[in-house]
Design an enzyme around this catalytic site. Structure first.
Site, PDB file in Angstrom:
ATOM      1  N   HIS B  63       0.851  -1.188   0.000  1.00 33.01           N
ATOM      2  CA  HIS B  63       0.000   0.000   0.000  1.00 33.01           C
ATOM      3  C   HIS B  63       0.888   1.240   0.000  1.00 33.01           C
ATOM      4  O   HIS B  63       2.104   1.153   0.184  1.00 33.01           O
ATOM      5  CB  HIS B  63      -0.982  -0.006   1.170  1.00 33.01           C
ATOM      6  CG  HIS B  63      -0.361   0.067   2.539  1.00 33.01           C
ATOM      7  ND1 HIS B  63       0.532  -0.878   3.010  1.00 33.01           N
ATOM      8  CD2 HIS B  63      -0.513   0.971   3.542  1.00 33.01           C
ATOM      9  CE1 HIS B  63       0.887  -0.559   4.248  1.00 33.01           C
ATOM     10  NE2 HIS B  63       0.289   0.557   4.594  1.00 33.01           N
ATOM     11  N   HIS B  65       1.341   3.862   1.996  1.00 33.09           N
ATOM     12  CA  HIS B  65       1.737   4.643   3.162  1.00 33.09           C
ATOM     13  C   HIS B  65       3.265   4.760   3.117  1.00 33.09           C
ATOM     14  O   HIS B  65       3.965   3.824   2.683  1.00 33.09           O
ATOM     15  CB  HIS B  65       1.271   3.970   4.456  1.00 33.09           C
ATOM     16  CG  HIS B  65      -0.149   4.300   4.818  1.00 33.09           C
ATOM     17  ND1 HIS B  65      -0.912   3.526   5.667  1.00 33.09           N
ATOM     18  CD2 HIS B  65      -0.939   5.345   4.445  1.00 33.09           C
ATOM     19  CE1 HIS B  65      -2.103   4.081   5.795  1.00 33.09           C
ATOM     20  NE2 HIS B  65      -2.147   5.178   5.066  1.00 33.09           N
ATOM     21  N   ASP B  67       5.738   4.547   5.085  1.00 34.34           N
ATOM     22  CA  ASP B  67       6.662   3.583   5.691  1.00 34.34           C
ATOM     23  C   ASP B  67       6.751   2.283   4.883  1.00 34.34           C
ATOM     24  O   ASP B  67       7.535   1.403   5.233  1.00 34.34           O
ATOM     25  CB  ASP B  67       6.283   3.297   7.151  1.00 34.34           C
ATOM     26  CG  ASP B  67       4.854   2.816   7.316  1.00 34.34           C
ATOM     27  OD1 ASP B  67       3.969   3.262   6.553  1.00 34.34           O
ATOM     28  OD2 ASP B  67       4.605   1.986   8.206  1.00 34.34           O
ATOM     29  N   HIS B  68       5.994   2.181   3.827  1.00 31.71           N
ATOM     30  CA  HIS B  68       6.057   0.991   2.973  1.00 31.71           C
ATOM     31  C   HIS B  68       6.604   1.291   1.576  1.00 31.71           C
ATOM     32  O   HIS B  68       6.754   0.369   0.778  1.00 31.71           O
ATOM     33  CB  HIS B  68       4.673   0.334   2.872  1.00 31.71           C
ATOM     34  CG  HIS B  68       4.213  -0.239   4.173  1.00 31.71           C
ATOM     35  ND1 HIS B  68       4.195  -1.585   4.438  1.00 31.71           N
ATOM     36  CD2 HIS B  68       3.824   0.376   5.317  1.00 31.71           C
ATOM     37  CE1 HIS B  68       3.785  -1.785   5.687  1.00 31.71           C
ATOM     38  NE2 HIS B  68       3.545  -0.606   6.238  1.00 31.71           N
ATOM     39  N   HIS B 143      -7.307  -1.950   5.576  1.00 32.61           N
ATOM     40  CA  HIS B 143      -6.479  -0.924   6.203  1.00 32.61           C
ATOM     41  C   HIS B 143      -7.099   0.430   5.883  1.00 32.61           C
ATOM     42  O   HIS B 143      -8.178   0.503   5.296  1.00 32.61           O
ATOM     43  CB  HIS B 143      -5.043  -1.081   5.678  1.00 32.61           C
ATOM     44  CG  HIS B 143      -4.029  -0.280   6.435  1.00 32.61           C
ATOM     45  ND1 HIS B 143      -3.979  -0.227   7.808  1.00 32.61           N
ATOM     46  CD2 HIS B 143      -2.985   0.495   6.004  1.00 32.61           C
ATOM     47  CE1 HIS B 143      -2.962   0.557   8.172  1.00 32.61           C
ATOM     48  NE2 HIS B 143      -2.356   0.998   7.107  1.00 32.61           N
ATOM     49  N   ASP B 214      -0.150  -3.767   5.841  1.00 32.07           N
ATOM     50  CA  ASP B 214      -0.835  -3.549   7.111  1.00 32.07           C
ATOM     51  C   ASP B 214      -2.293  -4.005   6.963  1.00 32.07           C
ATOM     52  O   ASP B 214      -2.890  -3.836   5.912  1.00 32.07           O
ATOM     53  CB  ASP B 214      -0.814  -2.078   7.478  1.00 32.07           C
ATOM     54  CG  ASP B 214       0.595  -1.531   7.672  1.00 32.07           C
ATOM     55  OD1 ASP B 214       1.578  -2.300   7.640  1.00 32.07           O
ATOM     56  OD2 ASP B 214       0.724  -0.315   7.827  1.00 32.07           O
ATOM     57  N   HIS B 272       5.959  -5.354  12.094  1.00 36.47           N
ATOM     58  CA  HIS B 272       5.329  -4.029  12.023  1.00 36.47           C
ATOM     59  C   HIS B 272       5.023  -3.499  13.424  1.00 36.47           C
ATOM     60  O   HIS B 272       3.945  -2.997  13.715  1.00 36.47           O
ATOM     61  CB  HIS B 272       4.050  -4.061  11.167  1.00 36.47           C
ATOM     62  CG  HIS B 272       3.663  -2.698  10.648  1.00 36.47           C
ATOM     63  ND1 HIS B 272       2.762  -1.899  11.300  1.00 36.47           N
ATOM     64  CD2 HIS B 272       4.065  -1.994   9.570  1.00 36.47           C
ATOM     65  CE1 HIS B 272       2.614  -0.770  10.625  1.00 36.47           C
ATOM     66  NE2 HIS B 272       3.397  -0.804   9.574  1.00 36.47           N
TER      67      HIS B 272
END
Lengths: 308, 308
Positions: B63, B65, B67-68, B143, B214, B272
């Site tokens: 996805h 976000h 942090d990914h 998510h 996530d 995570h």
């Protein structure tokens, strides 16, 4: 309160390695923190250096190559997660807003603080920040894209008051501040003028720090940086690779040292090492080459703290 | 050649810390490397794990976000510096191309390799990669933004040939491959049919790996992941913070373990972790909670290698 120091968060070049992170520094001027460049991994550098990120009010981006700014979105996102309030000002080339604002909108919507872009023109030296005690000026650099260095110039300090002399002359306390700033004192009863120089000694010299990365050898920066206390100048390559340095818009150790010598700076710091240098011994060559020309040279490394 | 393993490059959550990097993993299937998520700092993770980056042909983004995926631009730029050729395929939600293509154009123009985006629909499970021996399917997750997990399913292996038996029956070598694939053998002289089952034994069971991060607790993934050998399931929070997990679209240790139990997986890996966990002991609580429900649970950590 007179703190003026620099934390090296990253002094590598384009490719992050296990030895060096991409460029990022914190200039701490009396507790106000300025983040200079913001390469990937900056948040780890900030954590390792125990930097109170809430005190970073300004981010200065020398240029928009990835190794100098790709940590920006993650850093702003983390500040948002921490519910940071107030304002962060990003000083950069005008393209920065076009590139980064859509990323902030996408990756960190609903930020708790205000993020503002202030663009500068990399073709001339201009004041981008000023307060009572500090001035920050850009320095036009010569790289493959529009690039600026930064001069952090402490403003002239107060003169040192000869307190006993003032008291002996019956000068009221209320005048001390003015005298330290350079005012003469006039005795209201006799009309006698006592020159400031008799009531004070010269102030502690004000300090200055210069950040120049990335750049080719360019003597045009000398008038701006002349006499600065500490110069961080990129030294991506050894003298052996002068041709490669020129082709890629970078400097060698010898070129950095020559600038330091000609600009009569106090101390030279080398950084932005090519990832071809695999060991400290490799980088030591840069130091040796530079010290032949400018002895007061040091290699930077991550987590180094420089008192200006 | 039968290598099927996972390298954990990062198993932290949104905020990079000195203990954990944001999400990134390498799935190595018989020497083909798949980069699953690409959080900031991925290049350091790759270097620490001695991953031959030239063998990464596909990047899968769960996805969008930060942090990914915020390590993506720097990673592609570095591949470009290394004069990588060929093609890199980025499998992601359709917004990825809109967000990242302009960044590639700006930060890494004139790339030596081709970078292609292939979008998937996170609302359904679909095959995003297939070759002779491997299938990769998306898994719709729940998510705050469109998110997919990934199932890496090894295709059924060849049956084990009973070589001596085949030779005793005078079966020519040329038929061995077909028999291992499940074909019966017909004696061309007598017309006798020897069933494959008499010439082979059952194949080694094929293996599977599932990445789910996530996601909130979602039983709808169970039919897709049922019986997988190894499940990496996010466990951002402890059971104590179930409400917080739900509010933020994440899972607790107990929820991850419940999914593992109900889906009858072989082994559960947690990751995570919220940055609120400051020590290994803090994370150990997640493990203890999960093992109450699903004993074969482990905590991931950076530089961990999991043989599937």
């Amino acid at each position: 309160m007179d703190c003026f120091k620099v934390n090296i968060l990253g002094c590598g070049s384009a490719k992050p390695t296990l030895r060096h992170s991409p460029t990022a520094q914190i200039v701490n001027f009396r507790g106000n923190l300025f983040l200079v460049d913001c390469g990937e991994g900056v948040q780890i550098g900030l954590a390792r250096n125990h930097i109170p990120v809430g005190k970073i009010g300004h981010i200065l981006l020398s240029h928009l190559h990835g190794d100098h700014c790709l940590g920006l979105v993650g850093f702003i996102a983390t500040l948002g997660l921490g519910q940071r309030t107030g304002e962060i000002v990003i000083h950069a080339h005008k393209d920065a807003e076009r590139i980064f604002q859509p990323l902030f909108d996408f990756f960190c919507p609903n930020l708790s603080m205000k993020v503002t872009f202030q663009s500068f023109d990399t073709r001339k030296s201009e004041v981008i920040y000023e307060d009572d005690s500090l001035l920050i000026k850009t320095i036009p650099l010569s790289h493959r894209v529009p690039t600026a260095g930064f001069l952090f110039q402490e403003k002239p300090r107060d003169r040192h008051l000869l307190v006993e002399k003032c008291e002996a002359l019956g000068i009221p306390f209320a005048y001390f501040r003015g005298i330290k700033k350079g005012m003469d004192w006039t005795n209201p009863e006799t009309g006698e003028v006592i020159p400031c120089e008799m009531l004070t000694t010269d102030p502690t010299p004000s300090k200055s720090y210069v950040f120049c990365s990335d750049t080719m050898y360019s003597e045009s920066i000398i008038p701006i940086i002349r006499g600065c206390d500490v110069l961080y100048h990129e030294s991506t390559y050894s003298n052996i690779d002068t041709l490669k340095a020129h082709q890629r818009g970078h400097s060698t150790s010898v070129e950095a040292a020559t600038i330091a010598l000609k600009a009569e700076v106090g101390r030279l710091l080398l950084g932005h090492y090519s990832s071809q240098f695999q060991t400290y011994e490799d980088e030591k060559i840069l130091l040796d080459e530079a010290q032949q020309i400018f002895p007061n040279t040091e290699l930077t490394r991550e987590q180094m703290v420089i008192d200006i």
